[in-house]
Design an enzyme around this catalytic site. Structure first.
Site, PDB file in Angstrom:
ATOM      1  N   LYS A 256       0.846  -1.200   0.000  1.00 48.81           N
ATOM      2  CA  LYS A 256       0.000   0.000   0.000  1.00 48.81           C
ATOM      3  C   LYS A 256       0.877   1.244   0.000  1.00 48.81           C
ATOM      4  CE  LYS A 256      -3.952   1.816   2.717  1.00 48.81           C
ATOM      5  NZ  LYS A 256      -4.786   1.539   3.907  1.00 48.81           N
TER       6      LYS A 256
ATOM      7  N   SER B  34      -9.753   1.402   3.104  1.00 49.30           N
ATOM      8  CA  SER B  34      -8.918   2.199   2.249  1.00 49.30           C
ATOM      9  C   SER B  34      -7.853   1.413   1.467  1.00 49.30           C
ATOM     10  CB  SER B  34      -8.214   3.279   3.068  1.00 49.30           C
ATOM     11  OG  SER B  34      -7.295   2.708   3.986  1.00 49.30           O
TER      12      SER B  34
ATOM     13  N   SER C 173      -9.784  -0.998   7.253  1.00 48.08           N
ATOM     14  CA  SER C 173      -9.214  -0.767   5.923  1.00 48.08           C
ATOM     15  C   SER C 173      -8.464  -1.940   5.303  1.00 48.08           C
ATOM     16  CB  SER C 173      -8.290   0.447   5.950  1.00 48.08           C
ATOM     17  OG  SER C 173      -9.048   1.631   5.957  1.00 48.08           O
TER      18      SER C 173
END
Lengths: 99, 481
Positions: free
Chosen positions: B80, B155, B179
Site C-alpha cells: 500500500k 482504504s 481498511s
C-alpha cells in the site's frame, strides 16, 4: 437531544485553527456535513461514563526508554531532498518578520 | 506450465526453491497480468518494474549458487502506498505527497527485503487511508475486479483488488477502522488486521496513531501466516511496538492445519440485524460449517459495540488533525505557488494538497479537540472506548473468538455513497470496534450474493491471538474451498 449545529462562523474558526483555506462553498458544505456527523456522535451521551477511565491506548503501554547514545541519522542532503525550497543547508520560507 | 499468477506465495516459494521456476519468471508473470488488467482495475499508483526484476535476478543468483535465502525468497508482493520505500515514491494517495520520495524504508519494507521478497509496486488507497471505497484517492479510482462498476472497498482497495485480480499473490495493507478487512471482504480475499503493536508502524504514514496497524491481504490463510511471520515483531523505532518479553512472536505457519481444540465461537445476535439478508445468510452458513466441525456456538451481547462508529470518528479524526499538521509546505510535500507570506504557505498548500475527505476529518478532529469541546467529545469518546474494550474482554472470557459479518453489504456502486460522508462512515459498523479495542481480526471469504459479489466472514480474537485466528480461519477455508 437538541440537534448539533455548526454554523458557518464556527466552521471558519475551525478552518483557521486547522490552517486550511476554504472556499465559501466548502464552508457551507462543511457546516452541513460536520453538523450531521456531530449530531450522530452525540449518541455517545446516551451512555453513563461517570466512573469510566478514558482509554487513550488499548495496550498497557508505558514509556519506552533507550540509551542516550548518538546514532546514525539522515544527512542534510537527504533531509532537504524533498523540501519545496531549500538552499542546500536550510529550508527556505517566505519572510516571517515585517520590516 | 500453469500460469504462475494463479499460485499462492507458498507455492511460488516452493517452486522457486525446487528450481522449477525462477523468481524472475514469477515477477514477470505478475507484470504480464498487470499489463493485461491494470487499465481496467487501476490497483497501482506506481510500479517498480526495473527494481523488481533486478532484485529477482539477484535472488535467483543466490539460489543458483546455493546461498542461504529468506523465507519469502523470490515471491512477488505489493505494498500500500502509505508505507515508505526508499526506491519508490510514497504518495499516500494524496496530491500533497505526489512527489514525495522517502529517504528511508518502513520497518515492514526492511523485513520484506531481508526475507528476499520482491516488491512489485505501490497500491492505490483512499487519501491518507481515510475512506471505505478508495474513491477518496487523490490519484485514481480503483475498481472491483468482480464488477468494475463497483468499489473495491477501502482504504486498502488497491491492495485487495491487486490480489483478487491475481496481479500479485499478496499485498500489505493498513487498517485503522477496517481498511484491510473490508476491502478483503469486497474483493473476496483474506485480510488480517493484527493486534495493535504486533507490527511496527515505523515508516507507515500516520493517520490515527492509536488505531493504525499494518497487515497482509492474500488469497489463502497460509499466505497471510507466511507474511505475518515476516512483518511481525518488536521494533524499537515504534514505541508502541510490543516487547518480545510481553508478547513473544510465534510461528504463524506452525500447526496452522490443526485448528483450535474445543473451539467456542461467540455470536452477537443483535448486531447481525444491520446486515443485508444475503450477508446474514452467508455468515450464518459459515458458522453452521464450524458447528459441523465440532465448534460450540454461544450467544453474547456487546452493549457498547453500536457506539464504535461515533467513538471512532472522534478519536481517529482527533489523532488525524494532529498527525496531518506536519504537512506544512516547508519540509516536504506540496507548497502553493500562490503563497505570499508564511501563513499562506500553510493554508494554501494544505487547501490545494488535501482532498475533501481529508479536510473534513481534519476539521472534525480539530473541532473535537478545541477548547470548550474537548471534554464533551474527545474525553467522552475515550471513555466509551474503554467500555467497548470491556465488551471484548468479557466476550473472550467465554469464547475463543467472535464471528460476525465484515461489512453490512457486498461491494457498492462507485459514487453510490460519495455524496453522504455519514452514510459512508456507517458502512464500517462491524470493523471499527476491533481497532478501538486493539484486538486482531481476520476477513475470510464465505460465499457470494445473488449478483456474484464476494461476502466476508469476520473473526475477531483476543490481543496477540493472531495464531489462533489464522488456525480458525484455516479450518473453515479447508471445508469451504
Amino acid at each position: 437531544m437538541a440537534q448539533v449545529k455548526i454554523d458557518q462562523g464556527q466552521v471558519r474558526q475551525v478552518a483557521k485553527l486547522s490552517r486550511l483555506e476554504l472556499s465559501d462553498a466548502e464552508i457551507m458544505q462543511f457546516s452541513d456535513q460536520l453538523s450531521a456527523v456531530l449530531d450522530y456522535v452525540a449518541k455517545l451521551n446516551e451512555l453513563d461514563t461517570t466512573n469510566v477511565e478514558p482509554l487513550a491506548h488499548c495496550l498497557p503501554v508505558s514509556n519506552v526508554f533507550r540509551e542516550d547514545k548518538v546514532r546514525e541519522s539522515l544527512g542534510t542532503e537527504k533531509v532537504l531532498a524533498n523540501a519545496p525550497q531549500h538552499d542546500g543547508q536550510f529550508f527556505l520560507v517566505p519572510k516571517i518578520l515585517e520590516e | 506450465m500453469s500460469d504462475i499468477s494463479n499460485l499462492s506465495c507458498l507455492e511460488i516459494k516452493a517452486k522457486i526453491a525446487a528450481g522449477e521456476i525462477t523468481s524472475e519468471q514469477a515477477v514477470g508473470a505478475m507484470f504480464k497480468k498487470i499489463d493485461e488488467n491494470e487499465e481496467r482495475i487501476g490497483a497501482f499508483i506506481s510500479l517498480c518494474r526495473d527494481e523488481a526484476i533486478d532484485r529477482a535476478k539477484k535472488v535467483d543468483a543466490k539460489i543458483k549458487v546455493g546461498e542461504r535465502v529468506g523465507s519469502m525468497a523470490g515471491v512477488p508482493i505489493a505494498v500500500k502506498d502509505n508505507m515508505c520505500t526508499d526506491f519508490a515514491a510514497t504518495t499516500c494517495g494524496s496530491k500533497i505527497l505526489a512527489n514525495f520520495k522517502p529517504p528511508y524504508d518502513a520497518h515492514v519494507i526492511e523485513r520484506l527485503k531481508a526475507q528476499d521478497a520482491i516488491i512489485i509496486g505501490k497500491t492505490n488507497m483512499d487519501e491518507f487511508a481515510m475512506g471505505s471505497s478508495t474513491e477518496n484517492s487523490g490519484i485514481k479510482q480503483t475498481k472491483n475486479p468482480w464488477d468494475t462498476s463497483r468499489v473495491p472497498g477501502g482504504s486498502s482497495g488497491g491492495s485487495a483488488a491487486a490480489v483478487a485480480a491475481k496481479m500479485c499473490p499478496a499485498a500489505l495493507g493498513s487498517d485503522t477502522g477496517g481498511s484491510i478487512r473490508q476491502p478483503a471482504s469486497f474483493c473476496g480475499v483474506v485480510g488480517l488486521k493484527p493486534t495493535y503493536g504486533r507490527v511496527s508502524r515505523y515508516g507507515l504514514v500516520a493517520y490515527g496513531s492509536s488505531l493504525d496497524q499494518i497487515g497482509p491481504l492474500t488469497r489463502t490463510v497460509a499466505d497471510a501466516a507466511l507474511v505475518m511471520n515476516v512483518i511481525a515483531g518488536e521494533d524499537l523505532r515504534d514505541s508502541t511496538s510490543v516487547s518480545e518479553n510481553i508478547a513473544p512472536k510465534t510461528d504463524y505457519l506452525a500447526g496452522l492445519d490443526e485448528g483450535v481444540k474445543d473451539l467456542t465461537i461467540a455470536v452477537v445476535p443483535e448486531l447481525n440485524e444491520g446486515a443485508s439478508a444475503q450477508v446474514r445468510e452467508a455468515v450464518k452458513a459459515a458458522i453452521e460449517a464450524y458447528k459441523k466441525l465440532g465448534a460450540k456456538v454461544i450467544e453474547i451481547s456487546m452493549p457498547h459495540f453500536g457506539y464504535a462508529i461515533a467513538t471512532y470518528y472522534v478519536v481517529a479524526t482527533a489523532e488525524a488533525s494532529s498527525n496531518l499538521a506536519r504537512y506544512d509546505g516547508v519540509h516536504y510535500g506540496h507548497r502553493s505557488k500562490e503563497a505570499q507570506n508564511y501563513i499562506d504557505v500553510y493554508t494554501k498548500s494544505r487547501a490545494e494538497g488535501f482532498g475533501e475527505e481529508v479536510k473534513r476529518r481534519i476539521m472534525l478532529g480539530t473541532y473535537a479537540l478545541s477548547s470548550g469541546y474537548y471534554d464533551a467529545y474527545y474525553l467522552k469518546a475515550l471513555k466509551v472506548r474503554n467500555l467497548i474494550r470491556r465488551d471484548f474482554t468479557q466476550a473472550f472470557e467465554k469464547s475463543h473468538c467472535i464471528m460476525m459479518p465484515v461489512a453490512p453489504t457486498t461491494a457498492f456502486k462507485i459514487g453510490e455513497k460519495a455524496a453522504d460522508p455519514l452514510e459512508m462512515y456507517l458502512s464500517d459498523i462491524y470493523t471499527i470496534a476491533a481497532n478501538l479495542a486493539g484486538v486482531p481480526g481476520i476477513s475470510v471469504p464465505c460465499g457470494f450474493d445473488g449478483a456474484g459479489l464476494p461476502i466476508g466472514l469476520q473473526i475477531l480474537g483476543p490481543a496477540f491471538g493472531e495464531g489462533n485466528l489464522l488456525k480458525i480461519a484455516r479450518s473453515y477455508e479447508k471445508v469451504n474451498s
